[in-house]
Design a protein around this motif. Structure first.
Motif, PDB file in Angstrom:
ATOM      1  N   GLN A 304       0.846  -1.205   0.000  1.00 15.04           N
ATOM      2  CA  GLN A 304       0.000   0.000   0.000  1.00 15.04           C
ATOM      3  C   GLN A 304       0.876   1.249   0.000  1.00 15.04           C
ATOM      4  OE1 GLN A 304      -2.305  -0.810   3.531  1.00 15.04           O
ATOM      5  NE2 GLN A 304      -4.097  -1.335   2.328  1.00 15.04           N
ATOM      6  N   ASP A 305       0.346   2.299  -0.607  1.00 16.35           N
ATOM      7  CA  ASP A 305       1.103   3.548  -0.695  1.00 16.35           C
ATOM      8  C   ASP A 305       1.103   4.239   0.668  1.00 16.35           C
ATOM      9  OD1 ASP A 305       2.619   5.540  -1.732  1.00 16.35           O
ATOM     10  OD2 ASP A 305       1.132   6.239  -3.191  1.00 16.35           O
ATOM     11  N   ILE A 306       2.177   4.966   0.905  1.00 18.19           N
ATOM     12  CA  ILE A 306       2.320   5.678   2.168  1.00 18.19           C
ATOM     13  C   ILE A 306       1.786   7.098   1.993  1.00 18.19           C
ATOM     14  CG2 ILE A 306       4.079   6.672   3.694  1.00 18.19           C
ATOM     15  CD1 ILE A 306       5.553   4.003   3.514  1.00 18.19           C
ATOM     16  N   GLY A 307       0.746   7.425   2.734  1.00 24.01           N
ATOM     17  CA  GLY A 307       0.065   8.712   2.529  1.00 24.01           C
ATOM     18  C   GLY A 307       0.562   9.794   3.478  1.00 24.01           C
ATOM     19  N   ALA A 308      -0.146  10.920   3.456  1.00 26.69           N
ATOM     20  CA  ALA A 308       0.288  12.101   4.206  1.00 26.69           C
ATOM     21  C   ALA A 308       0.365  11.845   5.721  1.00 26.69           C
ATOM     22  CB  ALA A 308      -0.654  13.263   3.917  1.00 26.69           C
ATOM     23  N   ASP A 309      -0.621  11.132   6.272  1.00 22.47           N
ATOM     24  CA  ASP A 309      -0.616  10.901   7.727  1.00 22.47           C
ATOM     25  C   ASP A 309       0.567  10.027   8.131  1.00 22.47           C
ATOM     26  OD1 ASP A 309      -2.908  12.345   7.847  1.00 22.47           O
ATOM     27  OD2 ASP A 309      -4.242  10.590   7.903  1.00 22.47           O
ATOM     28  N   GLU A 310       0.841   9.026   7.294  1.00 19.50           N
ATOM     29  CA  GLU A 310       1.968   8.137   7.575  1.00 19.50           C
ATOM     30  C   GLU A 310       3.285   8.918   7.466  1.00 19.50           C
ATOM     31  OE1 GLU A 310      -0.496   7.403   5.506  1.00 19.50           O
ATOM     32  OE2 GLU A 310      -1.369   5.477   6.078  1.00 19.50           O
ATOM     33  N   GLU A 311       3.389   9.750   6.426  1.00 24.93           N
ATOM     34  CA  GLU A 311       4.605  10.562   6.263  1.00 24.93           C
ATOM     35  C   GLU A 311       4.819  11.447   7.497  1.00 24.93           C
ATOM     36  OE1 GLU A 311       4.318  12.777   2.627  1.00 24.93           O
ATOM     37  OE2 GLU A 311       4.625  11.017   1.359  1.00 24.93           O
ATOM     38  N   HIS A 312       3.715  12.002   7.980  1.00 25.91           N
ATOM     39  CA  HIS A 312       3.794  12.856   9.168  1.00 25.91           C
ATOM     40  C   HIS A 312       4.358  12.077  10.348  1.00 25.91           C
ATOM     41  CE1 HIS A 312       2.640  16.147  11.869  1.00 25.91           C
ATOM     42  NE2 HIS A 312       2.368  15.177  12.723  1.00 25.91           N
ATOM     43  N   ALA A 313       3.804  10.881  10.532  1.00 26.13           N
ATOM     44  CA  ALA A 313       4.242  10.080  11.678  1.00 26.13           C
ATOM     45  C   ALA A 313       5.724   9.715  11.577  1.00 26.13           C
ATOM     46  CB  ALA A 313       3.385   8.803  11.768  1.00 26.13           C
ATOM     47  N   LEU A 314       6.194   9.479  10.372  1.00 23.64           N
ATOM     48  CA  LEU A 314       7.600   9.085  10.206  1.00 23.64           C
ATOM     49  C   LEU A 314       8.564  10.243  10.422  1.00 23.64           C
ATOM     50  CD1 LEU A 314       7.316   6.793   7.030  1.00 23.64           C
ATOM     51  CD2 LEU A 314       7.811   6.045   9.372  1.00 23.64           C
ATOM     52  N   THR A 315       8.100  11.472  10.228  1.00 23.84           N
ATOM     53  CA  THR A 315       9.048  12.600  10.207  1.00 23.84           C
ATOM     54  C   THR A 315       8.806  13.637  11.295  1.00 23.84           C
ATOM     55  OG1 THR A 315       7.634  13.845   8.700  1.00 23.84           O
ATOM     56  CG2 THR A 315       9.320  12.449   7.696  1.00 23.84           C
ATOM     57  N   LYS A 316       7.784  13.432  12.140  1.00 25.15           N
ATOM     58  CA  LYS A 316       7.413  14.559  13.008  1.00 25.15           C
ATOM     59  C   LYS A 316       8.517  14.991  13.977  1.00 25.15           C
ATOM     60  CE  LYS A 316       4.395  12.056  16.328  1.00 25.15           C
ATOM     61  NZ  LYS A 316       5.386  11.092  16.672  1.00 25.15           N
ATOM     62  N   ASP A 317       9.364  14.051  14.389  1.00 24.18           N
ATOM     63  CA  ASP A 317      10.425  14.433  15.319  1.00 24.18           C
ATOM     64  C   ASP A 317      11.796  14.592  14.652  1.00 24.18           C
ATOM     65  OD1 ASP A 317       8.570  14.269  17.431  1.00 24.18           O
ATOM     66  OD2 ASP A 317       8.822  12.086  17.466  1.00 24.18           O
ATOM     67  N   ALA A 318      11.819  14.476  13.344  1.00 23.23           N
ATOM     68  CA  ALA A 318      13.111  14.497  12.652  1.00 23.23           C
ATOM     69  C   ALA A 318      13.636  15.921  12.479  1.00 23.23           C
ATOM     70  CB  ALA A 318      12.965  13.838  11.285  1.00 23.23           C
ATOM     71  N   LYS A 319      14.956  16.051  12.464  1.00 26.04           N
ATOM     72  CA  LYS A 319      15.569  17.340  12.162  1.00 26.04           C
ATOM     73  C   LYS A 319      15.953  17.408  10.693  1.00 26.04           C
ATOM     74  CE  LYS A 319      17.248  18.758  16.589  1.00 26.04           C
ATOM     75  NZ  LYS A 319      18.093  18.305  17.689  1.00 26.04           N
ATOM     76  N   ASN A 320      16.247  16.233  10.152  1.00 27.09           N
ATOM     77  CA  ASN A 320      16.665  16.137   8.765  1.00 27.09           C
ATOM     78  C   ASN A 320      15.598  15.426   7.955  1.00 27.09           C
ATOM     79  OD1 ASN A 320      19.526  17.017   8.178  1.00 27.09           O
ATOM     80  ND2 ASN A 320      19.797  15.911  10.095  1.00 27.09           N
ATOM     81  N   PRO A 321      15.573  15.687   6.651  1.00 24.08           N
ATOM     82  CA  PRO A 321      14.681  14.902   5.791  1.00 24.08           C
ATOM     83  C   PRO A 321      15.072  13.427   5.795  1.00 24.08           C
ATOM     84  CG  PRO A 321      15.501  16.865   4.639  1.00 24.08           C
ATOM     85  CD  PRO A 321      16.303  16.732   5.904  1.00 24.08           C
ATOM     86  N   ILE A 322      14.142  12.590   5.389  1.00 25.90           N
ATOM     87  CA  ILE A 322      14.361  11.133   5.362  1.00 25.90           C
ATOM     88  C   ILE A 322      14.063  10.609   3.960  1.00 25.90           C
ATOM     89  CG2 ILE A 322      13.496   8.916   6.245  1.00 25.90           C
ATOM     90  CD1 ILE A 322      12.734  10.355   8.839  1.00 25.90           C
ATOM     91  N   PHE A 323      14.972   9.792   3.440  1.00 24.67           N
ATOM     92  CA  PHE A 323      14.708   9.131   2.156  1.00 24.67           C
ATOM     93  C   PHE A 323      13.894   7.865   2.400  1.00 24.67           C
ATOM     94  CE2 PHE A 323      18.770  11.153   0.615  1.00 24.67           C
ATOM     95  CZ  PHE A 323      18.244  11.785  -0.499  1.00 24.67           C
ATOM     96  N   LEU A 324      12.728   7.806   1.799  1.00 23.82           N
ATOM     97  CA  LEU A 324      11.932   6.578   1.840  1.00 23.82           C
ATOM     98  C   LEU A 324      12.144   5.898   0.490  1.00 23.82           C
ATOM     99  CD1 LEU A 324       9.751   4.998   3.451  1.00 23.82           C
ATOM    100  CD2 LEU A 324       8.056   6.350   2.227  1.00 23.82           C
ATOM    101  N   HIS A 325      12.799   4.733   0.508  1.00 17.58           N
ATOM    102  CA  HIS A 325      13.245   4.197  -0.781  1.00 17.58           C
ATOM    103  C   HIS A 325      12.743   2.783  -1.045  1.00 17.58           C
ATOM    104  CE1 HIS A 325      16.450   1.585   0.924  1.00 17.58           C
ATOM    105  NE2 HIS A 325      16.468   2.488   1.887  1.00 17.58           N
ATOM    106  N   ASN A 326      12.975   2.346  -2.276  1.00 12.90           N
ATOM    107  CA  ASN A 326      12.587   1.003  -2.702  1.00 12.90           C
ATOM    108  C   ASN A 326      11.114   0.684  -2.490  1.00 12.90           C
ATOM    109  OD1 ASN A 326      15.725   0.543  -2.505  1.00 12.90           O
ATOM    110  ND2 ASN A 326      14.852  -1.162  -3.676  1.00 12.90           N
ATOM    111  N   HIS A 327      10.295   1.444  -3.185  1.00 10.51           N
ATOM    112  CA  HIS A 327       8.848   1.206  -3.136  1.00 10.51           C
ATOM    113  C   HIS A 327       8.487  -0.001  -4.003  1.00 10.51           C
ATOM    114  CE1 HIS A 327       9.354   5.462  -2.202  1.00 10.51           C
ATOM    115  NE2 HIS A 327       8.226   5.390  -1.526  1.00 10.51           N
ATOM    116  N   PRO A 328       7.370  -0.657  -3.679  1.00 11.49           N
ATOM    117  CA  PRO A 328       6.883  -1.717  -4.577  1.00 11.49           C
ATOM    118  C   PRO A 328       6.637  -1.118  -5.964  1.00 11.49           C
ATOM    119  CG  PRO A 328       5.615  -1.671  -2.534  1.00 11.49           C
ATOM    120  CD  PRO A 328       6.494  -0.460  -2.516  1.00 11.49           C
ATOM    121  N   LYS A 329       7.006  -1.865  -6.993  1.00 12.23           N
ATOM    122  CA  LYS A 329       6.942  -1.273  -8.330  1.00 12.23           C
ATOM    123  C   LYS A 329       5.513  -1.020  -8.805  1.00 12.23           C
ATOM    124  CE  LYS A 329       7.426  -5.629 -10.845  1.00 12.23           C
ATOM    125  NZ  LYS A 329       8.163  -6.348 -11.898  1.00 12.23           N
TER     126      LYS A 329
END
Ligand code: ATP
Ligand code: MN
Length: 436
Positions: A304-329
């Motif tokens: 399943q695709d990672i949407g805005a809410d999921e992106e928020h949860a992954l990055t909310k405490d980060a100082k730097n951007p995060i590469f989310l890589h190798n998605h299902p084709k």
């Protein structure tokens, strides 16, 4: 006084102290005005700053007195006088006016305090004069300038793609269709396919052009028209591609923090936050992100695709951007190369900005071999005939290559930590607005 022929001093220079004691002329717009008895205070702004001017009725002629007292906010005006340092004045300097003349008095300015968002969007052509929007537009300019400089330094050539196109490269659902002399054509969603053609002559190219997406919903990070920076590099793999992105962003953030500190501070962003942006950025594989999200309570499965809410949860405490890589084709674009070391996933990376600002870059290594491209298109039920010229690029001296697309307004939204993307572009186009 003549608004064109005379010599005027930018207000910003006066505020730096360079003209103290001098007689100067300034020109600009009325920012504030108040009169008490025989003394008028008028604050004038130009593109470089705002400055208080005090004018005594006795010290000037009748016309000049009228010019500084019978005005509206935003009337355009010229004023002459001597510069004094004055601790009480906003900015620390004041002009004692000896002469003034209106350029255009105009009418009462329609924008007052506490207006609704919708009203301010209706009068966007006037609201763009506000300090906040002027500063954001300056900041946007520096952001673009510094990225361009970085890319030129690395040997890139800037190219211009077509805006009218017959190819859909990011999926059919968000295409703006148009009538092209009786045939169907579209407004470009991305210039990437064209930059892939340009690299065989120029090797490293970037384009900076508007992209159009008929985004069907109202969100705080989608525009129907946005500016898209798309570098494309011959002889690059995905690793090199990601390294270029993080280097560019680190360079940008540090240069902005150092050279545009004043703008950042007045827009409420701590320059230190940008100095903390440092390569390398975290690399998070899609198949590691899924269990992490499940632990956080999301109902999401592999595939399943990672949407805005999921992106928020992954990055909310980060100082730097995060590469989310190798998605299902399956849910990534047809031109992304499958990872030979992780079949079923592609050599792609979305760069997610900190604090939930979401995706700012989408990048990938491209399929550069003919048979592989045809096979993928068939898998995705696409008709290779629709992409004739693009496929043909793989027939004549094709080389491994990679590139990325960055949304300028998304980037500015993150850099300034703004709530909404609409303030990152002068005239936003959204699902319910194409005016003014
Ligand atoms: P999203 O999933 O957030 O809609 P996307 O996957 O559609 O993004 P891409 O097609 O990869 O985005 O486009 C590349 C970049 O362009 C994105 O990373 C983003 O910065 C920017 N972008 C995409 N769509 C928009 C839009 N509607 N408004 C502003 N910027 C956009
Ligand atoms: Mn999208």
């Amino acid at each position: 006084m003549d608004p064109l022929a005379d010599k005027f001093v930018p207000i910003g220079e006066i505020l730096k102290g360079g003209h103290t004691g001098n007689n100067v002329k300034i020109r600009g717009w009325v920012y504030r005005q108040r009169t008490s008895g025989g003394l008028a205070f008028i604050i004038i702004r130009d593109s470089s700053g705002t400055l208080q001017c005090a004018v005594k009725k006795d010290a000037v002629g009748e016309d000049a007195w009228k010019a500084v007292t019978e005005v509206f906010l935003e009337s355009s005006i010229m004023l002459e006088g001597s510069v004094r340092e004055d601790k009480r004045a906003p900015g620390g300097f004041e002009i004692s006016g000896t002469n003034a003349r209106l350029i255009s008095k105009g009418e009462a300015f329609p924008i007052a305090k506490d207006q609704s968002v919708e009203f301010l969007l209706d009068v966007r052509h006037l609201w763009l004069r506000s300090q906040k929007l002027s500063q954001i537009m300056k900041f946007r300019d520096y952001t673009i300038r510094y990225m361009r400089e970085f890319l030129f330094e690395k040997g890139f050539f800037e190219c211009s793609p077509p805006i009218i196109t017959k190819s859909a490269c990011e999926g059919g659902s968000t295409l703006f269709e148009m009538d092209y002399f009786g045939e169907k054509a579209y407004l470009s969603q991305s210039g990437q396919l064209y930059s892939e053609a340009l690299i065989s002559g120029l090797e490293k190219v970037f384009i900076l052009a508007p992209s159009f997406r008929a985004e069907p919903s109202r969100t705080i990070r989608h525009l129907a028209e946005y500016w898209h920076l798309e570098p494309e590099m011959a002889f690059y793999n995905q690793k090199m591609n990601m390294e270029l992105q993080e280097q560019m962003l680190e360079h940008l953030c540090h240069k902005l923090a150092k050279e545009q500190e004043g703008l950042l501070v007045s827009l409420g962003r701590n320059p230190k936050d940008l100095l903390e942006v440092k390569a390398p950025f975290e690399r998070l594989a899609y198949d590691k992100a899924i269990p992490r999200l499940q632990e956080l309570g999301f109902k999401i499965e592999w595939g399943q695709d990672i949407g805005a809410d999921e992106e928020h949860a992954l990055t909310k405490d980060a100082k730097n951007p995060i590469f989310l890589h190798n998605h299902p084709k399956e849910f990534k674009a047809f031109y992304m190369r499958e990872d030979p070391n992780k079949p079923g996933t592609v050599l792609s990376a979305d760069l997610l900005a900190p604090q939930g600002h979401g995706e700012i870059i989408g990048g990938s290594e491209r399929i550069w071999e003919y048979d592989e491209l045809i096979a993928r298109m068939k898998e995705q039920n696409m008709d290779p005939k629709d992409y004739g010229w693009y496929i043909e690029l793989r027939k004549y001296g094709s080389v491994p290559h990679a590139g990325f697309g960055l949304g300028v307004e998304r980037l500015v939204k993150w850099l300034l930590n703004l709530d909404h993307i609409r303030d990152c572009i002068p005239f936003p186009r959204t699902i319910n607005r194409a005016y003014p």
